[in-house]
Write a protein that holds these residues in place. Structure first.
Motif, PDB file in Angstrom:
ATOM      1  N   UNK A 141       0.828  -1.209   0.000  1.00  0.00           N
ATOM      2  CA  UNK A 141       0.000   0.000   0.000  1.00  0.00           C
ATOM      3  C   UNK A 141       0.861   1.257   0.000  1.00  0.00           C
ATOM      4  N   UNK A 142       0.286   2.330  -0.577  1.00  0.00           N
ATOM      5  CA  UNK A 142       0.941   3.624  -0.603  1.00  0.00           C
ATOM      6  C   UNK A 142       1.797   3.886  -1.830  1.00  0.00           C
ATOM      7  N   UNK A 143       1.935   2.911  -2.705  1.00  0.00           N
ATOM      8  CA  UNK A 143       2.809   3.072  -3.879  1.00  0.00           C
ATOM      9  C   UNK A 143       2.050   3.419  -5.160  1.00  0.00           C
ATOM     10  N   UNK A 144       0.718   3.321  -5.121  1.00  0.00           N
ATOM     11  CA  UNK A 144      -0.061   3.515  -6.348  1.00  0.00           C
ATOM     12  C   UNK A 144      -1.246   4.450  -6.138  1.00  0.00           C
ATOM     13  N   UNK A 145      -1.110   5.384  -5.229  1.00  0.00           N
ATOM     14  CA  UNK A 145      -2.227   6.287  -4.902  1.00  0.00           C
ATOM     15  C   UNK A 145      -2.589   7.223  -6.047  1.00  0.00           C
ATOM     16  N   UNK A 146      -1.715   7.348  -7.019  1.00  0.00           N
ATOM     17  CA  UNK A 146      -1.945   8.253  -8.143  1.00  0.00           C
ATOM     18  C   UNK A 146      -2.419   7.527  -9.406  1.00  0.00           C
ATOM     19  N   UNK A 147      -2.822   6.261  -9.270  1.00  0.00           N
ATOM     20  CA  UNK A 147      -3.234   5.473 -10.431  1.00  0.00           C
ATOM     21  C   UNK A 147      -4.662   4.970 -10.250  1.00  0.00           C
ATOM     22  N   UNK A 148      -5.411   5.029 -11.353  1.00  0.00           N
ATOM     23  CA  UNK A 148      -6.772   4.496 -11.351  1.00  0.00           C
ATOM     24  C   UNK A 148      -6.993   3.624 -12.586  1.00  0.00           C
ATOM     25  N   UNK A 149      -7.907   2.683 -12.423  1.00  0.00           N
ATOM     26  CA  UNK A 149      -8.330   1.833 -13.529  1.00  0.00           C
ATOM     27  C   UNK A 149      -9.565   2.481 -14.142  1.00  0.00           C
ATOM     28  N   UNK A 150      -9.530   2.635 -15.448  1.00  0.00           N
ATOM     29  CA  UNK A 150     -10.652   3.226 -16.181  1.00  0.00           C
ATOM     30  C   UNK A 150     -11.184   2.194 -17.167  1.00  0.00           C
ATOM     31  N   UNK A 151     -12.413   1.785 -16.967  1.00  0.00           N
ATOM     32  CA  UNK A 151     -13.048   0.839 -17.875  1.00  0.00           C
ATOM     33  C   UNK A 151     -13.823   1.566 -18.953  1.00  0.00           C
ATOM     34  N   UNK A 152     -13.911   0.944 -20.128  1.00  0.00           N
ATOM     35  CA  UNK A 152     -14.624   1.576 -21.236  1.00  0.00           C
ATOM     36  C   UNK A 152     -15.483   0.590 -22.015  1.00  0.00           C
ATOM     37  N   UNK A 153     -15.541  -0.639 -21.592  1.00  0.00           N
ATOM     38  CA  UNK A 153     -16.234  -1.680 -22.352  1.00  0.00           C
ATOM     39  C   UNK A 153     -17.709  -1.431 -22.566  1.00  0.00           C
ATOM     40  N   UNK A 154     -18.381  -0.842 -21.593  1.00  0.00           N
ATOM     41  CA  UNK A 154     -19.831  -0.668 -21.703  1.00  0.00           C
ATOM     42  C   UNK A 154     -20.227   0.794 -21.935  1.00  0.00           C
TER      43      UNK A 154
END
Length: 174
Positions: A141-154
């Motif tokens: 934890x604490x190493x990826x606070x600036x990353x998000x997953x963005x889905x676009x399939x639907x």
């Protein structure tokens, strides 16, 4: 799966992404020696897969319609991915780095100097922008606070562009 001294490979899959999760059907590719055992286990554990659905799916595959559908959807998703990638680059410029954008139904956006706090995620959700923090899926934890997953399939292309605009507005205010 490893049985005894021989390496045995079993392929397991589903039609959820290619066709529909509502279909609720998957498949096994088994070595000949395991087919009857798995068939009896299936019979014992689950009699709920409708025969008509199985027959229709088999015919869909046999007639080449599944392959045609996959090719068509690959183009659709490639276009949506490109719309998302372009919109992110347009709205965020050098402050966003896109990861994992070559396949699938989602990508990861890394925002330089950003942090997706619980409050920010909540504000995004209230604005109907669904992002999934990478941090929720990591061991360290604490190493990826600036990353998000963005889905676009639907999502339609217009919805993708609108979502990125809303994302930009909310991130700027935060």
């Amino acid at each position: 799966m490893y049985l005894g001294l021989l390496d045995v490979y079993i392929y397991v899959g589903t039609f959820s992404k290619n066709l529909s999760p509502a279909l609720r059907m998957g498949y096994l590719v088994l070595p000949q020696a395991l087919i009857e055992r798995c068939r009896s286990l299936k019979w014992f554990h689950d009699l709920h897969t409708p025969s008509l659905n199985q027959m229709l799916l088999a015919r869909f595959i046999e007639e080449g319609l599944m392959e045609r559908h996959i090719r068509k959807m690959r183009k659709v998703y490639m276009k949506r991915r490109e719309v998302l990638r372009r919109a992110l680059n347009h709205k965020f410029g050098q402050s966003v780095k896109i990861l994992g954008d070559s396949t699938g139904l989602h990508l990861i956006a890394e925002f330089k100097g950003g942090e997706f706090t619980k409050e920010l995620i909540e504000r995004l959700y209230q604005s109907n922008v669904k992002v999934y923090p990478v941090e929720h899926h990591t061991i360290q934890k604490g190493r990826h606070v600036n990353k998000v997953i963005l889905g676009y399939g639907n999502l339609r292309e217009e919805e993708i562009e609108e979502g990125v605009c809303r994302l930009r507005t909310i991130v700027q205010k935060h």
